[in-house]
Design a protein around this motif. Sequence first.
Motif, PDB file in Angstrom:
ATOM      1  N   ILE A 141       4.162  -2.505   0.227  1.00  0.00           N
ATOM      2  CA  ILE A 141       3.341  -1.869  -0.816  1.00  0.00           C
ATOM      3  C   ILE A 141       2.376  -2.880  -1.429  1.00  0.00           C
ATOM      4  CG2 ILE A 141       3.433  -0.734  -3.067  1.00  0.00           C
ATOM      5  CD1 ILE A 141       6.223   0.349  -2.163  1.00  0.00           C
ATOM      6  N   ALA A 142       2.874  -4.090  -1.699  1.00  0.00           N
ATOM      7  CA  ALA A 142       2.004  -5.143  -2.245  1.00  0.00           C
ATOM      8  C   ALA A 142       0.904  -5.497  -1.256  1.00  0.00           C
ATOM      9  CB  ALA A 142       2.850  -6.374  -2.579  1.00  0.00           C
ATOM     10  N   TRP A 143       1.233  -5.507   0.015  1.00  0.00           N
ATOM     11  CA  TRP A 143       0.257  -5.805   1.071  1.00  0.00           C
ATOM     12  C   TRP A 143      -0.851  -4.747   1.094  1.00  0.00           C
ATOM     13  CZ3 TRP A 143       1.605  -5.731   7.010  1.00  0.00           C
ATOM     14  CH2 TRP A 143       0.617  -6.447   7.712  1.00  0.00           C
ATOM     15  N   VAL A 144      -0.471  -3.488   0.969  1.00  0.00           N
ATOM     16  CA  VAL A 144      -1.452  -2.408   0.950  1.00  0.00           C
ATOM     17  C   VAL A 144      -2.398  -2.568  -0.245  1.00  0.00           C
ATOM     18  CG1 VAL A 144      -1.759   0.087   0.664  1.00  0.00           C
ATOM     19  CG2 VAL A 144      -0.006  -0.780   2.228  1.00  0.00           C
ATOM     20  N   LYS A 145      -1.866  -2.960  -1.388  1.00  0.00           N
ATOM     21  CA  LYS A 145      -2.722  -3.169  -2.567  1.00  0.00           C
ATOM     22  C   LYS A 145      -3.748  -4.259  -2.311  1.00  0.00           C
ATOM     23  CE  LYS A 145       0.512  -1.544  -6.105  1.00  0.00           C
ATOM     24  NZ  LYS A 145       1.350  -1.923  -7.288  1.00  0.00           N
ATOM     25  N   ASP A 146      -3.347  -5.314  -1.590  1.00  0.00           N
ATOM     26  CA  ASP A 146      -4.288  -6.393  -1.268  1.00  0.00           C
ATOM     27  C   ASP A 146      -5.347  -5.934  -0.266  1.00  0.00           C
ATOM     28  OD1 ASP A 146      -2.961  -8.149  -2.937  1.00  0.00           O
ATOM     29  OD2 ASP A 146      -1.748  -9.032  -1.323  1.00  0.00           O
ATOM     30  N   LEU A 147      -4.926  -5.106   0.691  1.00  0.00           N
ATOM     31  CA  LEU A 147      -5.842  -4.668   1.739  1.00  0.00           C
ATOM     32  C   LEU A 147      -6.795  -3.572   1.279  1.00  0.00           C
ATOM     33  CD1 LEU A 147      -3.303  -4.560   4.717  1.00  0.00           C
ATOM     34  CD2 LEU A 147      -5.199  -6.187   4.457  1.00  0.00           C
ATOM     35  N   PHE A 148      -6.352  -2.768   0.317  1.00  0.00           N
ATOM     36  CA  PHE A 148      -7.157  -1.640  -0.170  1.00  0.00           C
ATOM     37  C   PHE A 148      -7.253  -1.701  -1.699  1.00  0.00           C
ATOM     38  CE2 PHE A 148      -5.258  -0.275   3.851  1.00  0.00           C
ATOM     39  CZ  PHE A 148      -6.318   0.333   4.512  1.00  0.00           C
ATOM     40  N   PRO A 149      -7.864  -2.740  -2.246  1.00  0.00           N
ATOM     41  CA  PRO A 149      -7.898  -2.903  -3.702  1.00  0.00           C
ATOM     42  C   PRO A 149      -8.662  -1.793  -4.423  1.00  0.00           C
ATOM     43  CG  PRO A 149      -9.396  -4.450  -2.641  1.00  0.00           C
ATOM     44  CD  PRO A 149      -8.580  -3.831  -1.555  1.00  0.00           C
ATOM     45  N   GLU A 150      -9.524  -1.101  -3.698  1.00  0.00           N
ATOM     46  CA  GLU A 150     -10.311  -0.042  -4.315  1.00  0.00           C
ATOM     47  C   GLU A 150      -9.535   1.257  -4.494  1.00  0.00           C
ATOM     48  OE1 GLU A 150     -10.636   0.549   0.114  1.00  0.00           O
ATOM     49  OE2 GLU A 150     -10.476  -1.144  -1.282  1.00  0.00           O
ATOM     50  N   ARG A 151      -8.367   1.359  -3.884  1.00  0.00           N
ATOM     51  CA  ARG A 151      -7.566   2.577  -3.974  1.00  0.00           C
ATOM     52  C   ARG A 151      -6.508   2.445  -5.077  1.00  0.00           C
ATOM     53  NH1 ARG A 151     -11.095   4.329  -1.748  1.00  0.00           N
ATOM     54  NH2 ARG A 151     -10.832   5.659  -3.565  1.00  0.00           N
ATOM     55  N   LYS A 152      -6.114   3.588  -5.645  1.00  0.00           N
ATOM     56  CA  LYS A 152      -5.152   3.593  -6.754  1.00  0.00           C
ATOM     57  C   LYS A 152      -3.756   3.169  -6.311  1.00  0.00           C
ATOM     58  CE  LYS A 152      -6.028   7.869  -7.778  1.00  0.00           C
ATOM     59  NZ  LYS A 152      -5.951   9.201  -8.433  1.00  0.00           N
ATOM     60  N   GLY A 153      -3.427   3.407  -5.066  1.00  0.00           N
ATOM     61  CA  GLY A 153      -2.109   3.073  -4.557  1.00  0.00           C
ATOM     62  C   GLY A 153      -2.002   3.423  -3.092  1.00  0.00           C
ATOM     63  N   TYR A 154      -0.804   3.256  -2.543  1.00  0.00           N
ATOM     64  CA  TYR A 154      -0.567   3.464  -1.117  1.00  0.00           C
ATOM     65  C   TYR A 154      -0.880   4.901  -0.705  1.00  0.00           C
ATOM     66  CZ  TYR A 154       2.005   2.190   3.216  1.00  0.00           C
ATOM     67  OH  TYR A 154       2.374   1.892   4.499  1.00  0.00           O
ATOM     68  N   THR A 155      -0.344   5.864  -1.449  1.00  0.00           N
ATOM     69  CA  THR A 155      -0.583   7.268  -1.108  1.00  0.00           C
ATOM     70  C   THR A 155      -2.064   7.614  -1.184  1.00  0.00           C
ATOM     71  OG1 THR A 155       1.606   7.839  -1.975  1.00  0.00           O
ATOM     72  CG2 THR A 155       0.051   9.649  -1.666  1.00  0.00           C
ATOM     73  N   ASP A 156      -2.754   7.009  -2.141  1.00  0.00           N
ATOM     74  CA  ASP A 156      -4.180   7.291  -2.309  1.00  0.00           C
ATOM     75  C   ASP A 156      -5.000   6.828  -1.116  1.00  0.00           C
ATOM     76  OD1 ASP A 156      -6.413   8.253  -3.918  1.00  0.00           O
ATOM     77  OD2 ASP A 156      -6.963   6.145  -4.146  1.00  0.00           O
ATOM     78  N   VAL A 157      -4.516   5.824  -0.386  1.00  0.00           N
ATOM     79  CA  VAL A 157      -5.213   5.402   0.833  1.00  0.00           C
ATOM     80  C   VAL A 157      -5.291   6.570   1.804  1.00  0.00           C
ATOM     81  CG1 VAL A 157      -5.158   3.870   2.838  1.00  0.00           C
ATOM     82  CG2 VAL A 157      -4.535   2.976   0.575  1.00  0.00           C
TER      83      VAL A 157
ATOM     84  N   HIS B 274       9.436   4.408  -2.581  1.00  0.00           N
ATOM     85  CA  HIS B 274       9.058   3.800  -3.857  1.00  0.00           C
ATOM     86  C   HIS B 274       7.841   4.479  -4.478  1.00  0.00           C
ATOM     87  CE1 HIS B 274      11.929   0.656  -2.866  1.00  0.00           C
ATOM     88  NE2 HIS B 274      11.329   0.512  -1.694  1.00  0.00           N
ATOM     89  N   LEU B 275       7.726   5.788  -4.346  1.00  0.00           N
ATOM     90  CA  LEU B 275       6.578   6.508  -4.886  1.00  0.00           C
ATOM     91  C   LEU B 275       6.684   6.648  -6.401  1.00  0.00           C
ATOM     92  CD1 LEU B 275       6.262   9.471  -2.343  1.00  0.00           C
ATOM     93  CD2 LEU B 275       5.139   7.244  -2.246  1.00  0.00           C
ATOM     94  N   ASP B 276       5.533   6.558  -7.081  1.00  0.00           N
ATOM     95  CA  ASP B 276       5.538   6.876  -8.501  1.00  0.00           C
ATOM     96  C   ASP B 276       5.274   8.371  -8.673  1.00  0.00           C
ATOM     97  OD1 ASP B 276       2.735   7.311  -8.344  1.00  0.00           O
ATOM     98  OD2 ASP B 276       2.298   5.262  -8.956  1.00  0.00           O
ATOM     99  N   ASP B 277       5.297   8.844  -9.923  1.00  0.00           N
ATOM    100  CA  ASP B 277       5.163  10.283 -10.178  1.00  0.00           C
ATOM    101  C   ASP B 277       3.829  10.828  -9.682  1.00  0.00           C
ATOM    102  OD1 ASP B 277       7.637  10.212 -11.349  1.00  0.00           O
ATOM    103  OD2 ASP B 277       6.898  10.209 -13.414  1.00  0.00           O
ATOM    104  N   GLU B 278       2.766  10.047  -9.840  1.00  0.00           N
ATOM    105  CA  GLU B 278       1.445  10.511  -9.412  1.00  0.00           C
ATOM    106  C   GLU B 278       1.381  10.645  -7.898  1.00  0.00           C
ATOM    107  OE1 GLU B 278      -3.310   9.358  -9.843  1.00  0.00           O
ATOM    108  OE2 GLU B 278      -1.787   8.176 -10.883  1.00  0.00           O
ATOM    109  N   GLU B 279       2.003   9.706  -7.188  1.00  0.00           N
ATOM    110  CA  GLU B 279       2.014   9.790  -5.729  1.00  0.00           C
ATOM    111  C   GLU B 279       2.833  10.983  -5.254  1.00  0.00           C
ATOM    112  OE1 GLU B 279       1.684   5.518  -3.742  1.00  0.00           O
ATOM    113  OE2 GLU B 279       3.316   5.597  -5.212  1.00  0.00           O
TER     114      GLU B 279
END
Length: 465
Positions: free
Chosen positions: A258-274, A292-297
């Motif tokens: 999940i942390a890796w995805v945030k680094d690779l796609f900094p413009e997105r709100k989170g993993y699901t948003d990608v 590890h999804l949050d409520d929004e995801e």
Amino acid sequence: MKCRLLFTLLFITLPITAFAETEAFRGSILHFKANPALHENEAESYEYFEDGILVVKDGKVDAVGKASDLLKKYDGVEVKDMSGKLIMPGFVDTHIHYPQTEMIAAFGEQLLDWLKKYTFPTEKQFKDKKYAAEVSEVFLHELLSNGTTSALIFGTVHPESVDVLFEQAQEKNMRIIAGKVMMDRNAPDYLQDTPESSYKETKQLIEKWHNKHRLHYAITPRFAPTSTPAQLEQAKKLKKEYPDTWIHTHLSENKGEIAWVKDLFPERKGYTDVYDHYNLTSSRSIFAHSIHLDDEEMKTLADTKSSIAFCPTSNLFLGSGLFKLKEARDAGVRVGLGTDVGAGTSFSMLETLNEAYKVIQLQSQKLSAFEGYYLATLGGAEALSLDDKIGNFEKNKEADFVVMDWAGTPFQQYRMSKTSSLHEKLFVMMMLGDQRNIHATYVMGEEVYNREMSHPALDLIDDSH
């Protein structure tokens, strides 16, 4: 060996439509009409016939009910006596990797290191179609010998891996969904494609296999870290061109991922948003793990009618975390069970349910046997949007089913002798059962596995090991 060759030849030489006109199967029968956990009256979510009849006509369900009610109506129809056994719809595996069949039980790593150390070197071999065919044969045998009749399946980046899987599944008349991996970065060069080649090869495979008899195609980016934005744009383009295909990928399995995805796609709100940004969330999108999804995801998955594959044996084996089944259910997200072989440690849905129960227990919740078997059958079919065809014994659905022994071992028999209710019997089998409980497996009313069949893996064993 002769038995297996004869079995294969029968599938090759007989036309797929050649079914016995009408046949009946007598035994205890259980199937689900709804999710027991969401039904106001649990007893109305399933049907159980202690002495039941399943009637199959031209490969589809014609009737199911009490033997006393149906025997007269179907007088003259051949009845196969399976008294003392349990007949259920075939199990549905919503996430599994067939190329990883040979690497189950690979020691000592969590997800990202496990991929580098074991998975990628193993998948390299699947450019060789002959090699892929050998593994595919073992894989499909394992599915059927564990009562699984339908599955959503990862191939490798090689189109050959998907071709051979579809060829063999078609011979066995199975309803499966599969796809070639799309992966153009953060993987060894020998496993990478490009945005252009992944689009072209996927398109060719869709044209060749999608909706061919009982076969369907899933557009399959491995996971966000191994696809560039350019490749995800190609996946988006394919989904727009072929809207009735599936999307199959991984989501939120491991905290490092999940942390890796945030680094690779900094413009997105989170993993699901990608995935949502590239229009890869839909009623035919299945996201494996989603731990590890949050409520929004979770809300995004619900709003887009996407599904989750709950893979307990894999999540425990790789130390990934505990899936929140209740939160997904409460959010309205469809959930099916996945074995996730080869991070998953068994092809058996019974053993997968065993581990699912423990995952839920660790969160101070409960997974009833009724909900468990629902997830393994109708729940899986609903998660894959195939519940109009498989998942229970409604009239005109395809007659894929498994015949199970209540007790597969002497100790199971002893434990069963101490049970006093249907739920207790089902729960004991869910916790103690495995491949030994599978008596036979049927696809479209035709027997495709029984215990007397030889195992294709025996011909591939290297004696030096």
